[in-house]
Design a protein around this motif. Structure first.
Motif, mmCIF file in Angstrom:
data_model
loop_
_atom_site.group_PDB
_atom_site.id
_atom_site.type_symbol
_atom_site.label_atom_id
_atom_site.label_comp_id
_atom_site.label_asym_id
_atom_site.label_seq_id
_atom_site.Cartn_x
_atom_site.Cartn_y
_atom_site.Cartn_z
ATOM 1 N N ARG A 178 29.333 66.046 46.991
ATOM 2 C CA ARG A 178 28.537 65.408 46.400
ATOM 3 C C ARG A 178 27.119 65.951 46.854
ATOM 4 O O ARG A 178 26.113 66.602 46.184
ATOM 5 N N GLU A 179 27.237 66.004 48.467
ATOM 6 C CA GLU A 179 25.698 66.436 48.987
ATOM 7 C C GLU A 179 25.618 68.162 48.941
ATOM 8 O O GLU A 179 24.665 68.331 48.682
ATOM 9 N N LEU A 180 26.685 68.752 48.822
ATOM 10 C CA LEU A 180 26.769 70.105 48.781
ATOM 11 C C LEU A 180 26.182 70.689 47.246
ATOM 12 O O LEU A 180 25.340 71.290 47.311
ATOM 13 N N ILE A 181 26.506 69.775 46.282
ATOM 14 C CA ILE A 181 25.902 70.120 44.942
ATOM 15 C C ILE A 181 24.488 69.594 45.006
ATOM 16 O O ILE A 181 23.919 70.651 44.391
ATOM 17 N N ARG A 182 24.218 68.683 45.374
ATOM 18 C CA ARG A 182 22.777 68.074 45.578
ATOM 19 C C ARG A 182 21.741 69.291 46.269
ATOM 20 O O ARG A 182 20.772 69.297 46.038
ATOM 21 N N ASP A 183 22.621 69.867 47.159
ATOM 22 C CA ASP A 183 21.643 70.832 48.114
ATOM 23 C C ASP A 183 21.680 72.286 47.339
ATOM 24 O O ASP A 183 21.221 73.157 48.028
ATOM 25 N N GLU B 169 38.609 62.317 40.364
ATOM 26 C CA GLU B 169 37.932 63.094 41.403
ATOM 27 C C GLU B 169 36.699 63.776 41.049
ATOM 28 O O GLU B 169 35.938 64.305 41.986
ATOM 29 N N ILE B 170 36.303 63.591 39.884
ATOM 30 C CA ILE B 170 35.040 64.421 39.567
ATOM 31 C C ILE B 170 33.674 63.833 39.718
ATOM 32 O O ILE B 170 33.712 62.725 39.094
ATOM 33 N N PRO B 171 33.015 64.127 40.633
ATOM 34 C CA PRO B 171 31.762 63.417 41.117
ATOM 35 C C PRO B 171 30.470 63.498 40.054
ATOM 36 O O PRO B 171 30.649 64.346 39.273
ATOM 37 N N PRO B 172 29.875 62.620 39.919
ATOM 38 C CA PRO B 172 28.813 62.337 38.763
ATOM 39 C C PRO B 172 27.817 63.631 38.864
ATOM 40 O O PRO B 172 27.188 64.050 37.677
ATOM 41 N N GLU B 173 27.659 64.513 40.027
ATOM 42 C CA GLU B 173 26.726 65.756 40.000
ATOM 43 C C GLU B 173 27.585 66.829 39.200
ATOM 44 O O GLU B 173 26.568 67.928 38.796
ATOM 45 N N ILE B 174 28.591 66.732 38.676
ATOM 46 C CA ILE B 174 29.342 67.569 37.913
ATOM 47 C C ILE B 174 29.176 67.028 36.269
ATOM 48 O O ILE B 174 29.792 66.358 35.963
ATOM 49 N N GLU B 175 28.672 67.983 35.711
ATOM 50 C CA GLU B 175 28.293 67.503 34.338
ATOM 51 C C GLU B 175 29.058 68.348 33.244
ATOM 52 O O GLU B 175 29.398 67.778 32.114
ATOM 53 N N ARG B 176 29.654 69.412 33.641
ATOM 54 C CA ARG B 176 30.484 70.348 32.678
ATOM 55 C C ARG B 176 31.826 70.094 33.195
ATOM 56 O O ARG B 176 32.429 70.139 34.226
ATOM 57 N N VAL B 177 32.791 69.958 32.089
ATOM 58 C CA VAL B 177 34.175 69.985 32.192
ATOM 59 C C VAL B 177 35.035 70.828 31.478
ATOM 60 O O VAL B 177 34.608 70.839 30.359
ATOM 61 N N VAL B 178 35.960 71.490 31.909
ATOM 62 C CA VAL B 178 36.699 72.593 31.090
ATOM 63 C C VAL B 178 38.232 71.796 31.042
ATOM 64 O O VAL B 178 38.863 72.020 32.336
ATOM 65 N N MET B 179 38.719 71.436 30.086
ATOM 66 C CA MET B 179 39.945 71.171 29.841
ATOM 67 C C MET B 179 40.941 72.207 29.513
ATOM 68 O O MET B 179 40.781 72.900 28.678
ATOM 69 N N LEU B 180 41.958 72.557 30.366
ATOM 70 C CA LEU B 180 43.079 73.440 30.075
ATOM 71 C C LEU B 180 44.239 72.772 29.681
ATOM 72 O O LEU B 180 44.838 71.614 30.315
ATOM 73 N N LYS B 181 45.039 73.135 28.504
ATOM 74 C CA LYS B 181 46.266 72.555 28.209
ATOM 75 C C LYS B 181 47.307 73.753 27.710
ATOM 76 O O LYS B 181 46.571 74.492 26.752
ATOM 77 N N GLU B 182 48.590 73.866 28.053
ATOM 78 C CA GLU B 182 49.483 74.969 27.728
ATOM 79 C C GLU B 182 48.569 76.336 27.658
ATOM 80 O O GLU B 182 48.865 77.234 26.924
ATOM 81 N N GLY B 183 47.773 76.592 28.726
ATOM 82 C CA GLY B 183 47.251 77.979 28.816
ATOM 83 C C GLY B 183 46.061 78.335 28.031
ATOM 84 O O GLY B 183 45.650 79.243 27.913
ATOM 85 N N ARG B 184 45.568 77.312 27.200
ATOM 86 C CA ARG B 184 44.279 77.503 26.332
ATOM 87 C C ARG B 184 43.367 76.337 26.847
ATOM 88 O O ARG B 184 43.676 75.402 27.343
ATOM 89 N N VAL B 185 42.221 76.711 26.308
ATOM 90 C CA VAL B 185 40.974 75.839 26.474
ATOM 91 C C VAL B 185 41.020 74.676 25.655
ATOM 92 O O VAL B 185 40.889 75.037 24.407
ATOM 93 N N HIS B 186 41.184 73.434 26.049
ATOM 94 C CA HIS B 186 41.517 72.195 25.189
ATOM 95 C C HIS B 186 40.301 71.823 24.920
ATOM 96 O O HIS B 186 40.080 71.367 23.708
ATOM 97 N N ALA B 187 39.087 71.882 25.769
ATOM 98 C CA ALA B 187 37.878 71.448 25.450
ATOM 99 C C ALA B 187 36.907 71.955 26.483
ATOM 100 O O ALA B 187 37.431 72.308 27.672
ATOM 101 N N ASP B 188 35.715 71.956 26.369
ATOM 102 C CA ASP B 188 34.720 72.527 27.285
ATOM 103 C C ASP B 188 33.325 71.915 26.860
ATOM 104 O O ASP B 188 32.931 72.248 25.645
ATOM 105 N N GLY B 189 32.722 71.366 27.809
ATOM 106 C CA GLY B 189 31.432 70.608 27.505
ATOM 107 C C GLY B 189 31.144 69.511 28.610
ATOM 108 O O GLY B 189 31.708 69.424 29.491
ATOM 109 N N PRO B 190 30.036 68.668 28.171
ATOM 110 C CA PRO B 190 29.735 67.761 28.996
ATOM 111 C C PRO B 190 30.635 66.702 29.306
ATOM 112 O O PRO B 190 31.544 66.296 28.572
#
Length: 265
Positions: A193-198, A211-232
């Motif tokens: 978190r400190e590294l991201i804030r810096d 495990e995803i800290p609040p400072e990470i606002e974007r998530v990419v979900m992968l399922k079976e080799g494809r992008v399942h979702a990508d966004g906030p």
């Protein structure tokens, strides 16, 4: 907008030479400098393959209207990428001799090695950079200890210091809390978190939404080799979407910027 450091357009990667199932299937993504991203998915979803593309360890299948660019280039040199992308993987711990001095573990980042040999020499500039990275991680008092004598959490900190020493533009962490107890995992989370804030650009690869800290606002979900979702993260880290991603009923609850997930039964 900042420049992209990873651009994938309709990328296809096979699991092996005679594989019938693709590790990544028609994947299009773009990651930009200054933007921290979490890559989330179950085992076998393609996370490790995407990570290998990101660090230059793999090249995709050559196809029309398809490309993989790192820092704007479709051809790259691993040595040059090492200076621009720092990588921390759990298996790196086992690549070092337990008797290696902890500070030497950090220094070897400048040679792309997993161990120091007698012929290796490091400049004053490299030593200063390694010392700064160690001090930043709060482990300066451990530099003369043997790597194998450190706790799991301390060894993970030295690996992060090793990745940071060359001052890369991007830091990639693959399952960073693996094999850590609760206290060490919490301390590691605070460091990230400190590294991201810096201002560091982080790519966090995980199969644990918590495990995803609040400072990470974007998530990419992968399922079976494809992008399942990508966004906030707030949009996609929900009970419905996580249940679909992992294939079992899950309940997600947000608190203090964190997504807490448990079984819905």
């Amino acid at each position: 907008m900042s420049d992209p450091f990873l651009e994938l357009e309709r990328v296809h990667v096979w699991r092996g030479e005679e594989a019938e199932v693709a590790a990544l299937d028609d994947v299009s993504l773009s990651f930009r400098q200054g933007e921290s991203v979490a890559i989330l998915g179950p085992n076998g979803s393609g996370k490790s393959t995407l990570l290998q593309l990101l660090v230059g360890g793999l090249r995709p299948e050559v196809r029309d209207e398809s490309y993989c660019r790192l820092f704007g280039e479709e051809r790259w040199c691993i040595d040059e990428l090492r200076e621009r992308i720092g990588v921390v993987m759990p298996e790196e711990v086992a690549r070092f001799d337990p008797e290696e001095l902890a500070f030497d573990v950090v220094l070897t980042a400048f040679r792309g090695a997993y161990g120091r040999v007698r012929t290796m020499r490091f400049s004053k500039t490299e030593r200063i950079a390694a010392s700064r990275a160690v001090d930043r991680l709060g482990i300066g008092h451990l530099v003369n200890r043997e790597f194998g004598a450190l706790s799991s959490g301390e060894r993970r900190r030295f690996l992060i210091a090793r990745a940071l020493a060359p001052d890369p533009g991007v830091l990639v962490l693959d399952e960073p809390s693996t094999a850590l107890d609760f206290a060490a995992a919490t301390e590691l989370s605070d460091i990230l978190r400190e590294l991201i804030r810096d201002g560091h650009t982080l790519v966090l690869v995980t199969h644990h939404p918590g495990e995803i800290p609040p400072e990470i606002e974007r998530v990419v979900m992968l399922k079976e080799g494809r992008v399942h979702a990508d966004g906030p993260a707030r949009t996609w880290l929900t009970s419905e979407h996580l249940s679909g991603l992992f294939g079992l009923p899950l309940r997600a609850r947000w608190s203090g910027g964190w997504c807490h997930v448990r079984g819905a039964s």
